[in-house]
Enzyme design. Structure first.
Site, mmCIF file in Angstrom:
data_model
loop_
_atom_site.group_PDB
_atom_site.id
_atom_site.type_symbol
_atom_site.label_atom_id
_atom_site.label_comp_id
_atom_site.label_asym_id
_atom_site.label_seq_id
_atom_site.Cartn_x
_atom_site.Cartn_y
_atom_site.Cartn_z
ATOM 1 N N GLU A 1 -10.124 -5.219 -3.251
ATOM 2 C CA GLU A 1 -9.423 -4.146 -2.550
ATOM 3 C C GLU A 1 -10.380 -3.205 -1.809
ATOM 4 O O GLU A 1 -10.168 -2.860 -0.657
ATOM 5 C CB GLU A 1 -8.600 -3.315 -3.556
ATOM 6 C CG GLU A 1 -7.447 -4.056 -4.195
ATOM 7 C CD GLU A 1 -6.179 -4.005 -3.371
ATOM 8 O OE1 GLU A 1 -6.245 -3.596 -2.202
ATOM 9 O OE2 GLU A 1 -5.125 -4.395 -3.906
ATOM 10 N N SER B 1 0.821 -1.193 0.000
ATOM 11 C CA SER B 1 0.000 0.000 0.000
ATOM 12 C C SER B 1 0.867 1.260 0.000
ATOM 13 O O SER B 1 1.587 1.517 -0.954
ATOM 14 C CB SER B 1 -0.967 -0.061 1.177
ATOM 15 O OG SER B 1 -2.047 0.806 0.992
ATOM 16 N N HIS C 1 -8.201 -5.325 1.064
ATOM 17 C CA HIS C 1 -6.938 -4.593 0.990
ATOM 18 C C HIS C 1 -6.046 -4.920 2.184
ATOM 19 O O HIS C 1 -6.463 -4.814 3.339
ATOM 20 C CB HIS C 1 -7.243 -3.092 0.960
ATOM 21 C CG HIS C 1 -6.037 -2.226 0.868
ATOM 22 N ND1 HIS C 1 -5.295 -2.086 -0.271
ATOM 23 C CD2 HIS C 1 -5.433 -1.438 1.794
ATOM 24 C CE1 HIS C 1 -4.298 -1.252 -0.057
ATOM 25 N NE2 HIS C 1 -4.359 -0.853 1.201
#
Length: 559
Positions: free
Chosen positions: A350, A215, A454
């Site tokens: 996600e 990320s 995610h």
């Protein structure tokens, strides 16, 4: 720059980036006696770690001097050498941050630029061993000590996890401030340089370093791939759920949040304007920039942390300086990056985390009416076309319909663009983590289906008892496969070795470039573009398709 917009985006996004932190490791597992000490000489002095039957652990080793006082918002400076043996058996302080439900207590510390080294037992590693450097996600909370790297070390890697300045301390900008918006990146490069100089003393190979991140950490790696200061500091990279080539339609991160053409990157001017606006209440305004900066540097950490949204407002990276001379997305799209092996991918679902976190998990379900409004906000006159492609009746709930739209349009489109940009020039291995039963271990109420959310893949690589206690046998096998792929990639530049599922390179010239699907009892190729309807989104991507958005000239098209 609209500070409120940036802060809200970051506040929503950041909650997911450190999921593994909810169960910070209790190290070491094996009993340790005084006779199990291990001493290594670094270029700043001797450090003493702990040796167990399976690993040697060094924690809290400084790689740069304290960024405090006059050195707050300055380039990292060398460590002052010490005499004697420095204890490296306990984690160093986390960098200054506020409390969060997933990263624990707040920290007021600025003297925090430390790293941790996990060394495998001699019997399980060649010498010198390949090295993996982990850059954690979020950008406003967390730290390297919260990631337990022993599973990777079990595969023969020396693993380094890094602290870097966070939020306003890592991404702050101000008129006249050199390096505005890049201090976190500079810290990470200083840590990589420390690895180059010192990892050999820990049994690692400074000529075989893989940098990996998830990320925000993966976005940072996108920056390092284009930064002059990172040249030669790593030889392969793993980008998990990276946002380096993502844009964002209006409303994707919540009502009232406009579109933005670059999810991660800001100009120096934008960051400096935000610095003036966000610190206006602190009593330092009204002076010339140099005096204002002296005033801001003299403020207690707690006073800065108390400014609402200030940590999240600077959860981005600035370009236009020596650190990042150009917009990284443009540089990557044009192929101007090192020809090193890359692994790049994301999770299948996600955006479910963000929708569930903002709505169903807090007792405010996302309704069909909200879905209709969200489509209009994001896609304007194209809303009916998107609705026909994603009819709400095809999904268990409006929330999952909207999460799928944003996953495909924003996350998958950006992930695929990144794989295409990489795959045109260098060995690239694309993947999709697709375990839709991945354990969710944050304390969300309700029964929202987060799917392959995610950052849900992080505990499949790093030790996390809070997640792994829920693993089925099939998930344990998947975790072993993923960790083995990472380790072999770090060792050789390819995830392939005998005994593992075959993983061909991502070749954009193929009709269906190979993306490796990673799910329990289902590892193999997937047509990623078809699965995420990227052909549909490509046809919709005219410049005027998204009212309220900033013009997107120069964006790399999906191909």
């Amino acid at each position: 720059m609209a500070v409120k917009r940036t802060a809200v985006i970051a506040a929503l996004a950041s909650t997911a980036f450190l999921m593994v932190y909810a169960n910070a490791p209790d190290l070491p597992r094996a009993p340790v006696s005084a006779s199990a000490a291990a001493t290594v000489r670094t270029d700043s002095g001797l450090v003493r770690g702990l040796r167990t039957a399976t690993h040697t652990l060094f924690r809290g080793i400084p790689y740069a001097g304290p960024p405090e006082g006059a050195y707050r918002w300055a380039a990292p400076r060398p460590v002052q050498p010490w005499k004697g043996v420095r204890d490296a058996t306990e984690p160093g302080p986390l960098c200054a941050q506020v409390a969060s439900p997933y990263a624990g207590a707040p920290s007021p510390e600025e003297d925090c630029l430390v790293l941790n080294v996990t060394v495998p037992a001699p019997a399980s590693a060649e010498r010198p061993a390949p090295v993996l450097v982990w850059i954690h996600g979020d950008g406003s909370v967390g730290g390297g000590s919260l990631f337990d790297a022993r599973r990777l070390a079990d595969r023969g890697l020396v693993v380094v996890t890094v602290n870097y300045r966070l939020g306003v301390f890592g991404g702050f900008g101000y008129p006249g401030l050199e390096g505005s918006g890049t201090f976190a990146l500079q810290d990470q490069q200083a840590a990589l340089d420390w690895v180059r100089r010192n990892v050999g003393a820990f049994g690692g190979d400074p000529g075989n370093v893989t940098v990996a991140g998830s990320s925000f950490g993966a976005a940072a790696i996108s920056g390092h791939l284009t930064s002059p200061g990172a040249r030669g500091l790593f030889h392969r990279a793993v980008l998990a759920s990276g946002e380096g080539m993502m844009d964002m339609p209006a409303g994707a991160m919540g009502e009232g949040i406009p579109a933005y053409p670059y999810y991660t990157w800001r100009t120096e001017q934008e960051v400096r304007d935000a610095g003036v606006e966000m610190t206006a209440s602190l009593g330092c305004a009204g002076h010339d920039p140099e005096r204002a900066l002296r005033c801001l540097r003299a403020l207690p950490v707690e006073e800065l942390l108390a400014v609402p949204d200030i940590m999240n407002a600077f959860q981005t990276f600035a370009y236009g300086s020596e650190v990042l001379p150009e917009l990284p997305e443009k540089v990557l799209a044009e192929g101007r990056f090192p020809r090193i092996p890359l692994m790049s991918g994301g999770t299948r679902d996600e955006h479910r985390l963000f929708v569930g976190m903002a709505h169903d998990a807090v007792g405010s379900p996302f309704t069909a009416d909200q879905y209709e409004r969200a489509l209009v906000t994001a896609f304007g006159r194209q809303a009916d076309t998107v609705k026909a492609q994603y009819p709400v009746g095809d999904f268990p709930s409006p929330a999952l319909a909207w999460a799928t739209v944003v996953t495909d349009r924003m996350w998958a489109r950006g992930t695929y663009a990144q794989a295409v940009a990489f795959g045109r020039h260098t060995p690239t291995y694309a993947y999709e983590f697709a375990d839709r039963d991945a354990p969710m271990y944050l304390p969300f109420p309700g029964d929202f289906d987060f799917g392959a959310y995610h950052a849900g893949d992080t505990p499949y690589v790093f030790e996390d008892p809070g997640a792994q206690k829920h693993f089925t046998r099939a998930q344990v096998r998947l975790s072993d496969i993923i960790t083995d792929h990472w380790a072999h990639f770090a060792r050789t530049g390819t995830p392939n070795r005998p005994g593992l599922p075959r993983w061909p390179r991502f070749d954009p010239a193929r009709a269906v470039p190979h993306t490796q699907y990673l799910a329990p009892d289902s590892v193999g190729p997937v047509d990623y573009a078809l699965e995420h309807r990227l052909g549909f989104w490509r046809r919709l991507a005219e410049p005027d398709a998204f009212p309220q958005s900033v013009p997107t000239e120069g964006k790399e098209p999906i191909s």
